[in-house]
Design a protein around this motif. Structure first.
Motif, PDB file in Angstrom:
ATOM      1  N   ARG A   1      66.488  58.919 105.892  1.00  0.00           N
ATOM      2  CA  ARG A   1      65.042  58.659 105.610  1.00  0.00           C
ATOM      3  C   ARG A   1      64.466  59.808 105.014  1.00  0.00           C
ATOM      4  O   ARG A   1      64.212  60.924 105.625  1.00  0.00           O
ATOM      5  CB  ARG A   1      64.232  58.309 107.352  1.00  0.00           C
ATOM      6  N   PRO A   2      63.900  59.542 104.000  1.00  0.00           N
ATOM      7  CA  PRO A   2      63.338  60.574 103.092  1.00  0.00           C
ATOM      8  C   PRO A   2      62.065  61.264 103.764  1.00  0.00           C
ATOM      9  O   PRO A   2      61.127  60.464 104.131  1.00  0.00           O
ATOM     10  CB  PRO A   2      62.982  59.866 101.607  1.00  0.00           C
ATOM     11  N   ASN A   3      61.962  62.640 103.376  1.00  0.00           N
ATOM     12  CA  ASN A   3      60.687  63.012 103.804  1.00  0.00           C
ATOM     13  C   ASN A   3      59.801  62.903 102.739  1.00  0.00           C
ATOM     14  O   ASN A   3      60.156  63.430 101.473  1.00  0.00           O
ATOM     15  CB  ASN A   3      61.023  64.510 104.057  1.00  0.00           C
TER      16      ASN A   3
ATOM     17  N   MET B   1      59.089  64.871  98.156  1.00  0.00           N
ATOM     18  CA  MET B   1      58.980  63.791  97.028  1.00  0.00           C
ATOM     19  C   MET B   1      57.872  63.776  96.211  1.00  0.00           C
ATOM     20  O   MET B   1      57.792  63.763  95.219  1.00  0.00           O
ATOM     21  CB  MET B   1      59.614  62.600  97.770  1.00  0.00           C
ATOM     22  N   LEU B   2      56.701  63.758  97.161  1.00  0.00           N
ATOM     23  CA  LEU B   2      55.382  63.668  96.562  1.00  0.00           C
ATOM     24  C   LEU B   2      55.176  65.071  95.854  1.00  0.00           C
ATOM     25  O   LEU B   2      54.529  65.104  94.636  1.00  0.00           O
ATOM     26  CB  LEU B   2      54.413  63.489  97.685  1.00  0.00           C
ATOM     27  N   GLY B   3      55.651  66.208  96.441  1.00  0.00           N
ATOM     28  CA  GLY B   3      55.598  67.535  95.620  1.00  0.00           C
ATOM     29  C   GLY B   3      56.019  67.407  94.122  1.00  0.00           C
ATOM     30  O   GLY B   3      55.594  67.789  93.283  1.00  0.00           O
ATOM     31  N   ILE B   4      57.321  66.965  94.289  1.00  0.00           N
ATOM     32  CA  ILE B   4      58.301  66.872  93.023  1.00  0.00           C
ATOM     33  C   ILE B   4      57.543  65.926  92.002  1.00  0.00           C
ATOM     34  O   ILE B   4      57.219  66.013  90.664  1.00  0.00           O
ATOM     35  CB  ILE B   4      59.514  66.272  93.112  1.00  0.00           C
ATOM     36  N   ILE B   5      56.918  64.755  92.411  1.00  0.00           N
ATOM     37  CA  ILE B   5      56.229  63.771  91.602  1.00  0.00           C
ATOM     38  C   ILE B   5      54.861  64.527  90.995  1.00  0.00           C
ATOM     39  O   ILE B   5      54.442  64.424  89.824  1.00  0.00           O
ATOM     40  CB  ILE B   5      55.866  62.443  92.283  1.00  0.00           C
ATOM     41  N   ALA B   6      54.315  65.372  92.089  1.00  0.00           N
ATOM     42  CA  ALA B   6      52.901  65.844  91.409  1.00  0.00           C
ATOM     43  C   ALA B   6      52.994  66.883  90.649  1.00  0.00           C
ATOM     44  O   ALA B   6      52.451  67.161  89.754  1.00  0.00           O
ATOM     45  CB  ALA B   6      52.252  66.547  92.658  1.00  0.00           C
ATOM     46  N   ALA B   7      54.274  67.627  90.686  1.00  0.00           N
ATOM     47  CA  ALA B   7      54.698  68.675  89.632  1.00  0.00           C
ATOM     48  C   ALA B   7      54.884  68.157  88.384  1.00  0.00           C
ATOM     49  O   ALA B   7      54.213  68.796  87.504  1.00  0.00           O
ATOM     50  CB  ALA B   7      55.865  69.174  90.016  1.00  0.00           C
ATOM     51  N   VAL B   8      55.528  67.066  88.095  1.00  0.00           N
ATOM     52  CA  VAL B   8      55.443  66.586  86.816  1.00  0.00           C
ATOM     53  C   VAL B   8      54.268  65.883  86.391  1.00  0.00           C
ATOM     54  O   VAL B   8      54.058  66.100  85.323  1.00  0.00           O
ATOM     55  CB  VAL B   8      56.765  65.431  87.127  1.00  0.00           C
TER      56      VAL B   8
ATOM     57  N   ALA C   1      63.212  71.909 107.346  1.00  0.00           N
ATOM     58  CA  ALA C   1      61.901  71.705 108.094  1.00  0.00           C
ATOM     59  C   ALA C   1      61.746  72.482 109.421  1.00  0.00           C
ATOM     60  O   ALA C   1      62.667  73.141 109.772  1.00  0.00           O
ATOM     61  CB  ALA C   1      61.955  70.213 108.612  1.00  0.00           C
ATOM     62  N   PRO C   2      60.414  73.031 109.755  1.00  0.00           N
ATOM     63  CA  PRO C   2      60.407  74.227 110.895  1.00  0.00           C
ATOM     64  C   PRO C   2      60.654  73.532 111.822  1.00  0.00           C
ATOM     65  O   PRO C   2      60.254  72.189 112.274  1.00  0.00           O
ATOM     66  CB  PRO C   2      58.857  74.593 110.541  1.00  0.00           C
ATOM     67  N   SER C   3      61.186  74.336 112.820  1.00  0.00           N
ATOM     68  CA  SER C   3      61.339  73.750 114.433  1.00  0.00           C
ATOM     69  C   SER C   3      60.978  74.754 115.234  1.00  0.00           C
ATOM     70  O   SER C   3      60.917  75.974 115.003  1.00  0.00           O
ATOM     71  CB  SER C   3      63.038  73.456 114.428  1.00  0.00           C
ATOM     72  N   ALA C   4      60.637  74.234 116.641  1.00  0.00           N
ATOM     73  CA  ALA C   4      60.198  75.148 117.538  1.00  0.00           C
ATOM     74  C   ALA C   4      61.180  76.008 117.769  1.00  0.00           C
ATOM     75  O   ALA C   4      62.430  75.726 117.856  1.00  0.00           O
ATOM     76  CB  ALA C   4      59.708  74.353 118.800  1.00  0.00           C
TER      77      ALA C   4
ATOM     78  N   ALA D   1      60.993  72.608 122.798  1.00  0.00           N
ATOM     79  CA  ALA D   1      61.630  72.362 121.531  1.00  0.00           C
ATOM     80  C   ALA D   1      61.554  70.848 121.166  1.00  0.00           C
ATOM     81  O   ALA D   1      61.434  69.948 121.996  1.00  0.00           O
ATOM     82  CB  ALA D   1      63.112  72.694 121.725  1.00  0.00           C
ATOM     83  N   ALA D   2      61.490  70.732 119.987  1.00  0.00           N
ATOM     84  CA  ALA D   2      61.190  69.319 119.193  1.00  0.00           C
ATOM     85  C   ALA D   2      62.518  68.667 119.371  1.00  0.00           C
ATOM     86  O   ALA D   2      63.643  69.241 119.203  1.00  0.00           O
ATOM     87  CB  ALA D   2      60.758  69.572 117.838  1.00  0.00           C
ATOM     88  N   PRO D   3      62.577  67.457 119.826  1.00  0.00           N
ATOM     89  CA  PRO D   3      63.825  66.741 119.747  1.00  0.00           C
ATOM     90  C   PRO D   3      64.240  66.420 118.473  1.00  0.00           C
ATOM     91  O   PRO D   3      63.624  66.498 117.527  1.00  0.00           O
ATOM     92  CB  PRO D   3      63.315  65.207 120.394  1.00  0.00           C
ATOM     93  N   PRO D   4      65.656  66.514 118.315  1.00  0.00           N
ATOM     94  CA  PRO D   4      66.196  66.142 117.247  1.00  0.00           C
ATOM     95  C   PRO D   4      65.676  65.109 116.171  1.00  0.00           C
ATOM     96  O   PRO D   4      65.670  63.993 116.820  1.00  0.00           O
ATOM     97  CB  PRO D   4      67.891  66.240 117.178  1.00  0.00           C
ATOM     98  N   SER D   5      65.248  65.166 115.029  1.00  0.00           N
ATOM     99  CA  SER D   5      64.993  63.999 114.249  1.00  0.00           C
ATOM    100  C   SER D   5      65.813  62.985 114.043  1.00  0.00           C
ATOM    101  O   SER D   5      67.054  63.401 113.843  1.00  0.00           O
ATOM    102  CB  SER D   5      64.344  64.414 113.156  1.00  0.00           C
ATOM    103  N   ALA D   6      65.422  61.735 114.117  1.00  0.00           N
ATOM    104  CA  ALA D   6      66.750  60.868 113.942  1.00  0.00           C
ATOM    105  C   ALA D   6      66.701  60.319 112.352  1.00  0.00           C
ATOM    106  O   ALA D   6      65.727  59.953 111.800  1.00  0.00           O
ATOM    107  CB  ALA D   6      66.409  59.408 114.959  1.00  0.00           C
TER     108      ALA D   6
END
Length: 289
Positions: free
Chosen positions: A40-42, A46-53, A94-97, A113-118
């Motif tokens: 599942r993309p973050n 992706m928005l940062g890449i598109i915004a840079a272009v 990604a930052p984690s606790a 601690a944050a649960p591992p992202s699915a």
């Protein structure tokens, strides 16, 4: 329409810049594919890449809107954009606790601690397609980069000893002549713009009456202070008609483009005359009848 024409003309005039832009765009595609490979993309990277272009494109068109886009101005947009896109390829973790080591008791201030992202598993067919797209984009990036290097190579060569000494001597002579004539303001053209002196001789002083008409120091506070010393308060071509302003060049006559520029301000009666020579330098007085 003017902005589009100016940008297109810049890219046509500088092949290395054009290939560099293609390389950056190919890297953007590779970075987007890399971000999508993780399940599942973050959306933020992706928005940062598109915004840079998109931001780079808007900046180029803004500069083109002014009607002039030299290579150095285009590179001031392309290089930061390309650097961001190249760094975006591997992505950022990604930052984690902070987890509590075994045997220690968590303090009340320690966040859980944050649960591992699915992560949504990537289907094999989709994964293969994204990998193929990333590989193709990276290959296109490498090809465009190599093409930029090939386009640049013929124009890059080391100065001969004679050329190096010639440029050093002219600029040293300009400084010396300016120090001998502190009541004159010397504005030099592109024939004297490349100063390769790392440690110029300042034993006789540093001239405060020499400037280039343009370049990165243009319109800086020191630039205006120098002009004000000679009674110049308005920035236009008419300042060349002042008796204490001289044009310096290694050419035997002023450039036609320069004369066209001052004739717009002074009319057809604008003319030039020799004021003096010093070594290989020519000094001109610009007059308006």
């Amino acid at each position: 329409e003017t902005a589009r024409f100016t940008v297109v003309d810049c890219l046509r005039s500088y092949p290395a810049l054009r290939w560099g832009l293609w390389a950056a765009l190919a890297m953007a595609v590779a970075a987007l594919a890399s971000q999508a490979l993780g399940g599942r993309p973050n959306l933020w990277p992706m928005l940062g890449i598109i915004a840079a272009v998109a931001g780079g494109g808007l900046q180029l068109f803004y500069l083109g809107y002014t009607g002039r886009l030299p290579m150095r101005a285009a590179l001031s947009v392309l290089l930061p954009m390309a650097a961001f896109l190249y760094c975006a390829l591997p992505g950022l973790p990604a930052p984690s606790a902070r987890s509590v080591p075994a045997g220690e008791t968590a303090s009340p201030d320690t966040p859980p601690a944050a649960p591992p992202s699915a992560r949504t598993p990537v289907r094999p067919a989709r994964r293969a397609a994204l990998l193929g797209l990333a590989v193709l984009a990276l290959g296109a990036c490498l090809w465009a980069t190599a093409s930029a290097a090939v386009a640049t190579a013929p124009s890059v060569r080391a100065l001969t000893e004679e050329e190096d000494n010639y440029g050093y001597l002219n600029l040293t002579d300009l400084d010396a002549y300016a120090l001998e004539n502190p009541d004159k303001l010397f504005i030099y053209d592109l024939s004297l713009v490349s100063d390769h002196r790392l440690f110029p001789d300042t034993s006789q002083g540093i001239p405060e009456n020499v400037l280039f008409w343009g370049g990165y120091p243009a319109r800086s506070p020191s630039w205006y202070r120098m002009l004000a010393k000679f009674g110049i308060t308005e920035m236009n071509a008419s300042l060349f008609f002042k008796g204490n302003v001289l044009l310096a060049s290694t050419d035997a006559e002023p450039w036609q483009c320069f004369m066209g520029y001052v004739q717009e301000a002074g009319g057809e009666n604008v003319d030039w005359s020799f004021y003096d020579t010093y070594g290989y330098l020519f000094f001109f007085q610009i007059t308006s009848q």
